[in-house]
Design a protein around this motif. Structure first.
Motif, PDB file in Angstrom:
ATOM      1  N   GLY A 144       1.189   4.449  10.260  1.00 45.00           N
ATOM      2  CA  GLY A 144       0.786   5.351   9.183  1.00 45.00           C
ATOM      3  C   GLY A 144       1.871   6.336   8.789  1.00 45.00           C
ATOM      4  N   SER A 145       2.805   6.591   9.703  1.00 42.20           N
ATOM      5  CA  SER A 145       3.875   7.555   9.426  1.00 42.20           C
ATOM      6  C   SER A 145       5.023   6.952   8.620  1.00 42.20           C
ATOM      7  CB  SER A 145       4.427   8.108  10.742  1.00 42.20           C
ATOM      8  OG  SER A 145       5.155   7.101  11.426  1.00 42.20           O
ATOM      9  N   PHE A 146       5.003   5.636   8.439  1.00 48.22           N
ATOM     10  CA  PHE A 146       6.076   4.938   7.726  1.00 48.22           C
ATOM     11  C   PHE A 146       5.833   5.018   6.220  1.00 48.22           C
ATOM     12  CE2 PHE A 146       7.833   1.128   5.758  1.00 48.22           C
ATOM     13  CZ  PHE A 146       9.142   1.188   6.197  1.00 48.22           C
ATOM     14  N   VAL A 147       6.830   5.526   5.483  1.00 48.74           N
ATOM     15  CA  VAL A 147       6.712   5.696   4.030  1.00 48.74           C
ATOM     16  C   VAL A 147       7.856   4.958   3.360  1.00 48.74           C
ATOM     17  CG1 VAL A 147       6.843   7.372   2.150  1.00 48.74           C
ATOM     18  CG2 VAL A 147       5.556   7.924   4.219  1.00 48.74           C
ATOM     19  N   GLU A 148       7.499   4.019   2.513  1.00 48.67           N
ATOM     20  CA  GLU A 148       8.509   3.282   1.761  1.00 48.67           C
ATOM     21  C   GLU A 148       8.727   3.952   0.410  1.00 48.67           C
ATOM     22  OE1 GLU A 148       9.486  -1.391   1.287  1.00 48.67           O
ATOM     23  OE2 GLU A 148       7.723  -0.889   2.484  1.00 48.67           O
ATOM     24  N   ILE A 149       9.989   4.013  -0.021  1.00 50.82           N
ATOM     25  CA  ILE A 149      10.348   4.602  -1.312  1.00 50.82           C
ATOM     26  C   ILE A 149      11.182   3.568  -2.070  1.00 50.82           C
ATOM     27  CG2 ILE A 149      11.472   6.506  -2.502  1.00 50.82           C
ATOM     28  CD1 ILE A 149      11.284   8.103   0.123  1.00 50.82           C
ATOM     29  N   HIS A 150      10.725   3.221  -3.234  1.00 50.78           N
ATOM     30  CA  HIS A 150      11.441   2.242  -4.052  1.00 50.78           C
ATOM     31  C   HIS A 150      12.431   2.946  -4.967  1.00 50.78           C
ATOM     32  CE1 HIS A 150       8.753  -0.822  -2.548  1.00 50.78           C
ATOM     33  NE2 HIS A 150       7.752   0.019  -2.775  1.00 50.78           N
ATOM     34  N   MET A 151      13.517   2.245  -5.261  1.00 57.70           N
ATOM     35  CA  MET A 151      14.581   2.821  -6.096  1.00 57.70           C
ATOM     36  C   MET A 151      14.037   3.422  -7.388  1.00 57.70           C
ATOM     37  SD  MET A 151      17.880   0.255  -5.888  1.00 57.70           S
ATOM     38  CE  MET A 151      17.889   0.179  -7.628  1.00 57.70           C
ATOM     39  N   ASN A 152      13.105   2.723  -8.019  1.00 56.72           N
ATOM     40  CA  ASN A 152      12.606   3.200  -9.313  1.00 56.72           C
ATOM     41  C   ASN A 152      11.732   4.445  -9.187  1.00 56.72           C
ATOM     42  OD1 ASN A 152      10.376   1.969  -8.172  1.00 56.72           O
ATOM     43  ND2 ASN A 152       9.823   0.806  -9.993  1.00 56.72           N
ATOM     44  N   GLU A 153      11.347   4.819  -7.962  1.00 59.71           N
ATOM     45  CA  GLU A 153      10.559   6.030  -7.757  1.00 59.71           C
ATOM     46  C   GLU A 153      11.439   7.285  -7.704  1.00 59.71           C
ATOM     47  OE1 GLU A 153       6.810   5.316  -5.096  1.00 59.71           O
ATOM     48  OE2 GLU A 153       8.556   4.349  -4.152  1.00 59.71           O
ATOM     49  N   TRP A 154      12.728   7.081  -7.444  1.00 61.40           N
ATOM     50  CA  TRP A 154      13.648   8.213  -7.325  1.00 61.40           C
ATOM     51  C   TRP A 154      14.953   7.827  -8.007  1.00 61.40           C
ATOM     52  CZ3 TRP A 154      14.841  10.899  -2.004  1.00 61.40           C
ATOM     53  CH2 TRP A 154      15.228  12.229  -2.223  1.00 61.40           C
ATOM     54  N   LYS A 155      14.852   7.629  -9.293  1.00 56.17           N
ATOM     55  CA  LYS A 155      15.986   7.168 -10.094  1.00 56.17           C
ATOM     56  C   LYS A 155      17.174   8.110  -9.961  1.00 56.17           C
ATOM     57  CE  LYS A 155      13.173   4.797 -13.465  1.00 56.17           C
ATOM     58  NZ  LYS A 155      11.840   5.192 -13.780  1.00 56.17           N
ATOM     59  N   ASP A 156      18.348   7.547 -10.029  1.00 54.53           N
ATOM     60  CA  ASP A 156      19.618   8.277  -9.983  1.00 54.53           C
ATOM     61  C   ASP A 156      19.920   8.894  -8.614  1.00 54.53           C
ATOM     62  OD1 ASP A 156      20.000   7.685 -12.720  1.00 54.53           O
ATOM     63  OD2 ASP A 156      18.908   9.495 -13.288  1.00 54.53           O
ATOM     64  N   VAL A 157      19.035   8.716  -7.629  1.00 60.55           N
ATOM     65  CA  VAL A 157      19.287   9.259  -6.296  1.00 60.55           C
ATOM     66  C   VAL A 157      19.405   8.124  -5.281  1.00 60.55           C
ATOM     67  CG1 VAL A 157      18.339  10.676  -4.429  1.00 60.55           C
ATOM     68  CG2 VAL A 157      18.242  11.488  -6.781  1.00 60.55           C
ATOM     69  N   LEU A 158      18.488   7.167  -5.338  1.00 60.51           N
ATOM     70  CA  LEU A 158      18.520   6.040  -4.406  1.00 60.51           C
ATOM     71  C   LEU A 158      19.330   4.893  -4.999  1.00 60.51           C
ATOM     72  CD1 LEU A 158      14.851   5.824  -3.055  1.00 60.51           C
ATOM     73  CD2 LEU A 158      16.836   6.922  -2.004  1.00 60.51           C
ATOM     74  N   THR A 159      20.111   4.251  -4.139  1.00 56.46           N
ATOM     75  CA  THR A 159      20.887   3.091  -4.568  1.00 56.46           C
ATOM     76  C   THR A 159      20.224   1.793  -4.130  1.00 56.46           C
ATOM     77  OG1 THR A 159      22.233   3.272  -2.566  1.00 56.46           O
ATOM     78  CG2 THR A 159      23.076   4.341  -4.556  1.00 56.46           C
ATOM     79  N   GLY A 206       2.056  10.463   4.911  1.00 55.13           N
ATOM     80  CA  GLY A 206       2.647   9.939   6.145  1.00 55.13           C
ATOM     81  C   GLY A 206       2.468  10.893   7.318  1.00 55.13           C
ATOM     82  N   ILE A 207       2.619  12.185   7.060  1.00 52.67           N
ATOM     83  CA  ILE A 207       2.391  13.195   8.103  1.00 52.67           C
ATOM     84  C   ILE A 207       0.922  13.180   8.508  1.00 52.67           C
ATOM     85  CG2 ILE A 207       2.303  15.689   8.543  1.00 52.67           C
ATOM     86  CD1 ILE A 207       4.832  15.918   6.723  1.00 52.67           C
ATOM     87  N   ASN A 208       0.041  13.154   7.526  1.00 51.77           N
ATOM     88  CA  ASN A 208      -1.396  13.164   7.819  1.00 51.77           C
ATOM     89  C   ASN A 208      -1.868  11.899   8.526  1.00 51.77           C
ATOM     90  OD1 ASN A 208      -2.056  15.752   6.862  1.00 51.77           O
ATOM     91  ND2 ASN A 208      -2.084  15.019   4.771  1.00 51.77           N
ATOM     92  N   ASP A 209      -1.225  10.763   8.247  1.00 47.29           N
ATOM     93  CA  ASP A 209      -1.614   9.499   8.870  1.00 47.29           C
ATOM     94  C   ASP A 209      -0.971   9.280  10.235  1.00 47.29           C
ATOM     95  OD1 ASP A 209      -3.185   8.985   6.685  1.00 47.29           O
ATOM     96  OD2 ASP A 209      -1.837   7.491   5.792  1.00 47.29           O
TER      97      ASP A 209
END
Length: 141
Positions: free
Chosen positions: A60-75, A121-124
């Protein structure tokens, strides 16, 4: 032109790039909680499969972040391990020193959807007490 370090704003839910958590490599870090002069943060990694293995007992603590969710920051697609053992600490003074030494780059406020994923993620996670979940998972006032 770079601002003086004393004008650097360190706030909850703000992101930076720095040689953290252990000076080995520069990561994107997300400040999740500030108490007095101490910031608690998570770092973002693109090592998704390794992070999944490390988080297998606290999925539950694992959080996936896709590139399109944080444009210009994630490669590339990335993740954050939100378990208690992955929440690191650093002082605002140390962050400002890194900034003065050109080791810290400001990325700005994180997108609301990523903030909400981290709070979830913290709550889970089973690794926090209920009072810690309330403290770390709250929005800034």
């Amino acid at each position: 032109m770079k601002l003086p370090a004393d004008l650097l704003e360190v706030e909850q839910w703000k992101a930076f790039i720095a040689p953290l958590p252990s000076n080995e490599k520069r990561h994107r870090i997300i400040i999740c909680y500030i108490q007095e002069d101490i910031c608690r943060f998570f770092y973002v990694t693109s090592q998704i499969e390794k992070a999944k293995i490390r988080s297998r007992y606290d999925i539950g603590s694992f959080v996936e972040i896709h590139m399109n969710e944080w444009k210009d920051v994630l490669t590339k697609d990335s993740c954050v391990e939100c378990g208690k053992s992955n929440m690191k600490k650093i002082s605002i003074k140390e962050l400002k020193l890194m900034y003065e030494n050109d080791e810290l780059k400001v990325l700005g406020k994180i997108p609301e959807n990523i903030k909400n994923k981290i709070i979830q993620g913290i709550n889970d996670s089973y690794t926090y007490t209920q009072s810690e979940k309330e403290m770390f998972g709250k929005n800034p006032t």
